[in-house]
Design a protein around this motif. Sequence first.
Motif, mmCIF file in Angstrom:
data_model
loop_
_atom_site.group_PDB
_atom_site.id
_atom_site.type_symbol
_atom_site.label_atom_id
_atom_site.label_comp_id
_atom_site.label_asym_id
_atom_site.label_seq_id
_atom_site.Cartn_x
_atom_site.Cartn_y
_atom_site.Cartn_z
ATOM 1 N N ASN A 87 36.289 58.559 26.272
ATOM 2 C CA ASN A 87 36.348 57.301 25.523
ATOM 3 C C ASN A 87 36.953 56.147 26.316
ATOM 4 N N ASN A 88 37.265 56.372 27.575
ATOM 5 C CA ASN A 88 37.958 55.369 28.381
ATOM 6 C C ASN A 88 36.970 54.602 29.256
ATOM 7 N N ALA A 89 36.891 53.290 29.040
ATOM 8 C CA ALA A 89 35.965 52.460 29.820
ATOM 9 C C ALA A 89 36.659 51.733 30.958
ATOM 10 N N THR A 90 37.968 51.899 31.075
ATOM 11 C CA THR A 90 38.716 51.159 32.084
ATOM 12 C C THR A 90 38.758 51.911 33.407
ATOM 13 N N GLY A 91 39.183 51.197 34.449
ATOM 14 C CA GLY A 91 39.363 51.821 35.752
ATOM 15 C C GLY A 91 38.111 51.781 36.600
ATOM 16 N N VAL A 92 38.287 52.072 37.883
ATOM 17 C CA VAL A 92 37.189 52.024 38.853
ATOM 18 C C VAL A 92 37.022 53.360 39.563
ATOM 19 N N ILE A 93 37.516 54.440 38.936
ATOM 20 C CA ILE A 93 37.416 55.778 39.503
ATOM 21 C C ILE A 93 36.386 56.562 38.694
ATOM 22 N N PRO A 94 35.472 57.267 39.340
ATOM 23 C CA PRO A 94 34.456 58.033 38.598
ATOM 24 C C PRO A 94 35.081 59.062 37.662
ATOM 25 N N LYS A 95 34.381 59.347 36.591
ATOM 26 C CA LYS A 95 34.805 60.407 35.680
ATOM 27 C C LYS A 95 34.297 61.737 36.222
ATOM 28 N N ALA A 96 34.927 62.145 37.313
ATOM 29 C CA ALA A 96 34.552 63.383 38.010
ATOM 30 C C ALA A 96 35.818 64.198 38.228
ATOM 31 N N TYR A 97 35.736 65.508 38.002
ATOM 32 C CA TYR A 97 36.943 66.324 37.948
ATOM 33 C C TYR A 97 36.762 67.688 38.625
ATOM 34 N N LEU A 98 37.896 68.205 39.080
ATOM 35 C CA LEU A 98 38.007 69.624 39.398
ATOM 36 C C LEU A 98 38.695 70.256 38.197
ATOM 37 N N SER A 99 38.028 71.172 37.526
ATOM 38 C CA SER A 99 38.564 71.754 36.293
ATOM 39 C C SER A 99 38.834 73.237 36.461
ATOM 40 N N VAL A 100 39.949 73.675 35.908
ATOM 41 C CA VAL A 100 40.291 75.100 35.828
ATOM 42 C C VAL A 100 40.604 75.379 34.363
ATOM 43 N N ILE A 101 39.835 76.276 33.752
ATOM 44 C CA ILE A 101 39.979 76.547 32.325
ATOM 45 C C ILE A 101 40.196 78.040 32.118
ATOM 46 N N PHE A 102 41.217 78.363 31.337
ATOM 47 C CA PHE A 102 41.515 79.752 31.019
ATOM 48 C C PHE A 102 41.040 80.074 29.604
#
Length: 205
Positions: free
Chosen positions: A163-178
């Motif tokens: 829901n965040n439209a601010t910032g100039v960094i891509p919405k790209a992640y390294l995710s670790v889920i248990f």
Amino acid sequence: MILTEETHTGSNSCTMETQRAANEEPLFGKVDANGTPTADNEVKARFAISGIPGQTTGTGWTNNTSANVARIGNLATKKIGPNVLMKVMAGDEVSANTMYYYKAPVTNTANGASFVNDIITGLVQAITGSGVTGSVLKGNTTAIQTQLAGSAPFSSITNPDYNNATGVIPKAYLSVIFFDERFNVISEGSTSKRVEQPGANAPNL
């Protein structure tokens, strides 16, 4: 019963290189029920680093010596990169890292394309084709898919800035889920780390 302080360590790397395809594609991408990489396998969708804009002029990902990388994003039509499903036990320690590259500027939007469903689809396919999941889980993937689709912890971990439209960094992640044995999300320890710095010399996540 024998008690021991013996420890074991192991590591896996996804280089995206063709010479390691036989090892990496079944481990880090979608497979069928026989463990054979599918047509939409995330590693099989390798992208030649020479095709990165600016690569030939020295303004691309110049500190990456690989021949291939994973290209993700809406424009690439690939929202999910290499991934792996692992069985862990109490006391195990898990670490993960990745190299990344993006060019600035980036424009973010709120409520854009969510990749939660893509992650769920990939996870369900991993359960079906994995050697570490039993027949009960493999026969219960529809319920798992429904459960995760309605899980607030799962969506907040995998897509925290939806829901965040601010910032100039891509919405790209390294995710670790248990997950527990029924694939309920365990929030403690689960995390997603967002990419940070644009350009060739970004620190690993």
